[in-house]
Design an enzyme around this catalytic site. Structure first.
Site, PDB file in Angstrom:
ATOM      1  N   ARG A   1       6.734   3.008  39.133  1.00 27.40           N
ATOM      2  CA  ARG A   1       6.072   3.838  38.104  1.00 27.40           C
ATOM      3  C   ARG A   1       5.714   3.004  36.880  1.00 27.40           C
ATOM      4  O   ARG A   1       4.805   3.335  36.127  1.00 27.40           O
ATOM      5  CB  ARG A   1       7.011   4.973  37.676  1.00 27.40           C
ATOM      6  CG  ARG A   1       7.395   5.930  38.786  1.00 27.40           C
ATOM      7  CD  ARG A   1       8.550   6.818  38.345  1.00 27.40           C
ATOM      8  NE  ARG A   1       9.725   5.968  38.014  1.00 27.40           N
ATOM      9  CZ  ARG A   1      10.808   6.473  37.407  1.00 27.40           C
ATOM     10  NH1 ARG A   1      10.865   7.750  37.037  1.00 27.40           N
ATOM     11  NH2 ARG A   1      11.850   5.686  37.161  1.00 27.40           N
TER      12      ARG A   1
ATOM     13  N   GLN B   1      14.832   3.740   8.493  1.00 28.49           N
ATOM     14  CA  GLN B   1      13.374   3.923   8.544  1.00 28.49           C
ATOM     15  C   GLN B   1      12.814   3.199   9.746  1.00 28.49           C
ATOM     16  O   GLN B   1      13.347   2.153  10.142  1.00 28.49           O
ATOM     17  CB  GLN B   1      12.780   3.357   7.236  1.00 28.49           C
ATOM     18  CG  GLN B   1      11.333   3.737   6.961  1.00 28.49           C
ATOM     19  CD  GLN B   1      10.863   3.290   5.599  1.00 28.49           C
ATOM     20  OE1 GLN B   1      11.548   3.515   4.590  1.00 28.49           O
ATOM     21  NE2 GLN B   1       9.705   2.649   5.554  1.00 28.49           N
ATOM     22  N   ASP B   2      11.763   3.785  10.328  1.00 30.70           N
ATOM     23  CA  ASP B   2      11.064   3.178  11.464  1.00 30.70           C
ATOM     24  C   ASP B   2       9.612   2.980  11.035  1.00 30.70           C
ATOM     25  O   ASP B   2       8.987   3.917  10.538  1.00 30.70           O
ATOM     26  CB  ASP B   2      11.086   4.160  12.648  1.00 30.70           C
ATOM     27  CG  ASP B   2      11.606   3.494  13.914  1.00 30.70           C
ATOM     28  OD1 ASP B   2      11.998   4.223  14.847  1.00 30.70           O
ATOM     29  OD2 ASP B   2      11.603   2.235  13.974  1.00 30.70           O
TER      30      ASP B   2
ATOM     31  N   HIS C   1       7.074 -10.927   3.097  1.00 32.48           N
ATOM     32  CA  HIS C   1       7.516  -9.808   2.259  1.00 32.48           C
ATOM     33  C   HIS C   1       9.035  -9.659   2.257  1.00 32.48           C
ATOM     34  O   HIS C   1       9.709  -9.938   3.248  1.00 32.48           O
ATOM     35  CB  HIS C   1       6.914  -8.493   2.780  1.00 32.48           C
ATOM     36  CG  HIS C   1       5.428  -8.498   2.779  1.00 32.48           C
ATOM     37  ND1 HIS C   1       4.675  -7.631   3.544  1.00 32.48           N
ATOM     38  CD2 HIS C   1       4.538  -9.269   2.133  1.00 32.48           C
ATOM     39  CE1 HIS C   1       3.402  -7.870   3.363  1.00 32.48           C
ATOM     40  NE2 HIS C   1       3.272  -8.854   2.506  1.00 32.48           N
TER      41      HIS C   1
ATOM     42  N   LYS D   1      15.703  -5.966   9.216  1.00 33.96           N
ATOM     43  CA  LYS D   1      14.634  -5.480  10.097  1.00 33.96           C
ATOM     44  C   LYS D   1      14.900  -5.852  11.545  1.00 33.96           C
ATOM     45  O   LYS D   1      15.291  -6.979  11.848  1.00 33.96           O
ATOM     46  CB  LYS D   1      13.282  -6.066   9.664  1.00 33.96           C
ATOM     47  CG  LYS D   1      12.861  -5.568   8.281  1.00 33.96           C
ATOM     48  CD  LYS D   1      11.741  -6.354   7.666  1.00 33.96           C
ATOM     49  CE  LYS D   1      11.537  -5.910   6.218  1.00 33.96           C
ATOM     50  NZ  LYS D   1      10.702  -6.846   5.460  1.00 33.96           N
TER      51      LYS D   1
ATOM     52  N   TYR E   1       9.138  -1.598  13.745  1.00 31.60           N
ATOM     53  CA  TYR E   1      10.386  -2.185  13.251  1.00 31.60           C
ATOM     54  C   TYR E   1      11.201  -1.175  12.449  1.00 31.60           C
ATOM     55  O   TYR E   1      10.642  -0.391  11.686  1.00 31.60           O
ATOM     56  CB  TYR E   1      10.148  -3.460  12.438  1.00 31.60           C
ATOM     57  CG  TYR E   1       9.168  -3.366  11.307  1.00 31.60           C
ATOM     58  CD1 TYR E   1       7.802  -3.345  11.538  1.00 31.60           C
ATOM     59  CD2 TYR E   1       9.604  -3.332  10.005  1.00 31.60           C
ATOM     60  CE1 TYR E   1       6.891  -3.267  10.508  1.00 31.60           C
ATOM     61  CE2 TYR E   1       8.708  -3.265   8.957  1.00 31.60           C
ATOM     62  CZ  TYR E   1       7.350  -3.232   9.220  1.00 31.60           C
ATOM     63  OH  TYR E   1       6.464  -3.162   8.175  1.00 31.60           O
TER      64      TYR E   1
ATOM     65  N   GLU F   1       9.249  -4.559  -4.110  1.00 31.72           N
ATOM     66  CA  GLU F   1       8.578  -5.428  -3.144  1.00 31.72           C
ATOM     67  C   GLU F   1       8.177  -6.754  -3.785  1.00 31.72           C
ATOM     68  O   GLU F   1       7.696  -6.790  -4.926  1.00 31.72           O
ATOM     69  CB  GLU F   1       7.306  -4.737  -2.621  1.00 31.72           C
ATOM     70  CG  GLU F   1       7.534  -3.693  -1.562  1.00 31.72           C
ATOM     71  CD  GLU F   1       6.217  -3.264  -0.922  1.00 31.72           C
ATOM     72  OE1 GLU F   1       5.302  -2.848  -1.651  1.00 31.72           O
ATOM     73  OE2 GLU F   1       6.089  -3.381   0.299  1.00 31.72           O
TER      74      GLU F   1
ATOM     75  N   ASP G   1      -1.169  -9.907  -0.406  1.00 34.32           N
ATOM     76  CA  ASP G   1      -0.645 -11.144   0.202  1.00 34.32           C
ATOM     77  C   ASP G   1      -1.390 -12.377  -0.313  1.00 34.32           C
ATOM     78  O   ASP G   1      -0.810 -13.456  -0.424  1.00 34.32           O
ATOM     79  CB  ASP G   1      -0.706 -11.034   1.725  1.00 34.32           C
ATOM     80  CG  ASP G   1       0.308 -10.023   2.236  1.00 34.32           C
ATOM     81  OD1 ASP G   1       0.276  -9.696   3.439  1.00 34.32           O
ATOM     82  OD2 ASP G   1       1.125  -9.549   1.417  1.00 34.32           O
TER      83      ASP G   1
HETATM   84  C1  LIG Z   1       6.006  -1.241   3.940  1.00 29.29           C
HETATM   85  C2  LIG Z   1       5.549   0.157   3.673  1.00 29.29           C
HETATM   86  C3  LIG Z   1       4.272   0.426   3.238  1.00 29.29           C
HETATM   87  N1  LIG Z   1       3.891   1.721   3.002  1.00 29.29           N
HETATM   88  C4  LIG Z   1       2.521   1.965   2.574  1.00 29.29           C
HETATM   89  C5  LIG Z   1       2.085   1.211   1.346  1.00 29.29           C
HETATM   90  C6  LIG Z   1       0.627   0.924   1.599  1.00 29.29           C
HETATM   91  O1  LIG Z   1      -0.161   1.997   1.115  1.00 29.29           O
HETATM   92  C7  LIG Z   1       0.492   0.862   3.111  1.00 29.29           C
HETATM   93  C8  LIG Z   1       0.419  -0.541   3.644  1.00 29.29           C
HETATM   94  O2  LIG Z   1       1.471  -1.273   3.046  1.00 29.29           O
HETATM   95  P1  LIG Z   1       1.486  -2.864   3.150  1.00 29.29           P
HETATM   96  O3  LIG Z   1       0.110  -3.404   2.988  1.00 29.29           O
HETATM   97  O4  LIG Z   1       2.568  -3.354   2.205  1.00 29.29           O
HETATM   98  O5  LIG Z   1       1.963  -3.090   4.643  1.00 29.29           O
HETATM   99  P2  LIG Z   1       2.388  -4.477   5.296  1.00 29.29           P
HETATM  100  O6  LIG Z   1       1.563  -5.591   4.754  1.00 29.29           O
HETATM  101  O7  LIG Z   1       2.438  -4.247   6.746  1.00 29.29           O
HETATM  102  O8  LIG Z   1       3.873  -4.678   4.751  1.00 29.29           O
HETATM  103  C9  LIG Z   1       4.962  -4.888   5.627  1.00 29.29           C
HETATM  104  O9  LIG Z   1       4.764  -6.148   6.198  1.00 29.29           O
HETATM  105  C10 LIG Z   1       5.858  -6.989   6.416  1.00 29.29           C
HETATM  106  C11 LIG Z   1       5.638  -7.746   7.696  1.00 29.29           C
HETATM  107  C12 LIG Z   1       7.204  -6.392   6.327  1.00 29.29           C
HETATM  108  O10 LIG Z   1       8.175  -6.886   6.898  1.00 29.29           O
HETATM  109  C13 LIG Z   1       7.413  -5.248   5.434  1.00 29.29           C
HETATM  110  O11 LIG Z   1       8.061  -4.203   6.131  1.00 29.29           O
HETATM  111  C14 LIG Z   1       6.209  -4.708   4.803  1.00 29.29           C
HETATM  112  O12 LIG Z   1       6.067  -5.386   3.567  1.00 29.29           O
HETATM  113  O13 LIG Z   1       1.682   1.500   3.624  1.00 29.29           O
HETATM  114  C15 LIG Z   1       4.746   2.789   3.187  1.00 29.29           C
HETATM  115  O14 LIG Z   1       4.365   3.950   2.972  1.00 29.29           O
HETATM  116  N2  LIG Z   1       6.032   2.536   3.601  1.00 29.29           N
HETATM  117  C16 LIG Z   1       6.468   1.266   3.859  1.00 29.29           C
HETATM  118  O15 LIG Z   1       7.641   1.096   4.270  1.00 29.29           O
END
Ligand SMILES: Cc1cn([C@H]2C[C@H](O)[C@@H](COP(=O)(O)OP(=O)(O)O[C@H]3O[C@H](C)C(=O)[C@H](O)[C@H]3O)O2)c(=O)[nH]c1=O
Length: 180
Positions: free
Chosen positions: A23, A46-47, A61, A70, A130, A141, A167
């Protein structure tokens, strides 16, 4: 489940036991008792799930308060996942380790609190799931720039990766707020 060590003792790679039949496949992507037995005694609150196209780099980050441990895996595609030790008292302070996580190898990276995390997408796209050991808190952050000269992470990014505005504005490792 198999646990692989990395060059940074606190960063582990977990290989789940996968059951395959005509399957498809099944594996436990998280089992608290099993994770505790291999030393990952964290409580996850959190997931997260993100999808990124090829050559996107998210990171590096971390949260300076409410630091997040994580447990990371790719459920589609493949990523070059990186953890950087930001703990000043750690014997591996300032060291980084990379891991290839993919839907095919089903490997999971355990990155404890105190590390910066980032990944580069190597496939057409990747979906990354994650769990984190504390809640997201945007005021805490922090971002270290992906190509920091002191860290010298060997990202397999031929040209420049695709970065978010946040970033692109990452700080140098030597200027970053770190953990005691
Ligand atoms: C991280 C996070 C973001 N957000 C919102 C904030 C922004 O409006 C949107 C995108 O966020 P961001 O651009 O910070 O997402 P990533 O660049 O994927 O950030 C993550 O990328 C690296 C690899 C990591 O390990 C961290 O968990 C996290 O920093 O999701 C949420 O609502 N909850 C959250 O836990």
């Amino acid at each position: 489940m198999n646990v692989l060590l990395t060059a940074i003792p606190d960063v582990l790679i977990v290989e789940p036991k996968v059951f395959t039949d005509e399957r498809g496949f099944f594996y436990e992507s998280f089992n608290k008792k099993v994770m505790q037995a291999v030393g990952i005694a964290a409580d996850f609150v959190q997931d997260n799930h993100s999808r990124s196209v090829r050559n996107v780099l998210r990171g590096l980050h971390y949260q300076i308060r409410q630091p997040q441990g994580k447990l990371v895996r790719a459920v589609a595609g493949e990523i070059f996942d990186v953890a950087v030790d930001l703990r000043r008292r750690s014997p591996t302070f300032g060291k980084w380790v990379s891991m290839l996580l993919s839907a095919d190898n089903r490997r999971m990276a355990w990155i404890p609190p105190g590390f910066a995390h980032g990944f580069l997408v190597l496939s057409e796209f990747a979906e990354v799931l994650y769990k984190t050991t504390d809640y997201w808190a945007s005021p805490y952050e922090r971002t270290i720039v992906w190509n920091d000269r002191d860290l010298a992470i060997s990202w397999p990014a031929a040209g420049g990766p695709q970065l978010s505005v946040k970033d692109k504005a990452g700080v140098a490792f030597r200027e970053a707020e770190l953990f005691e």
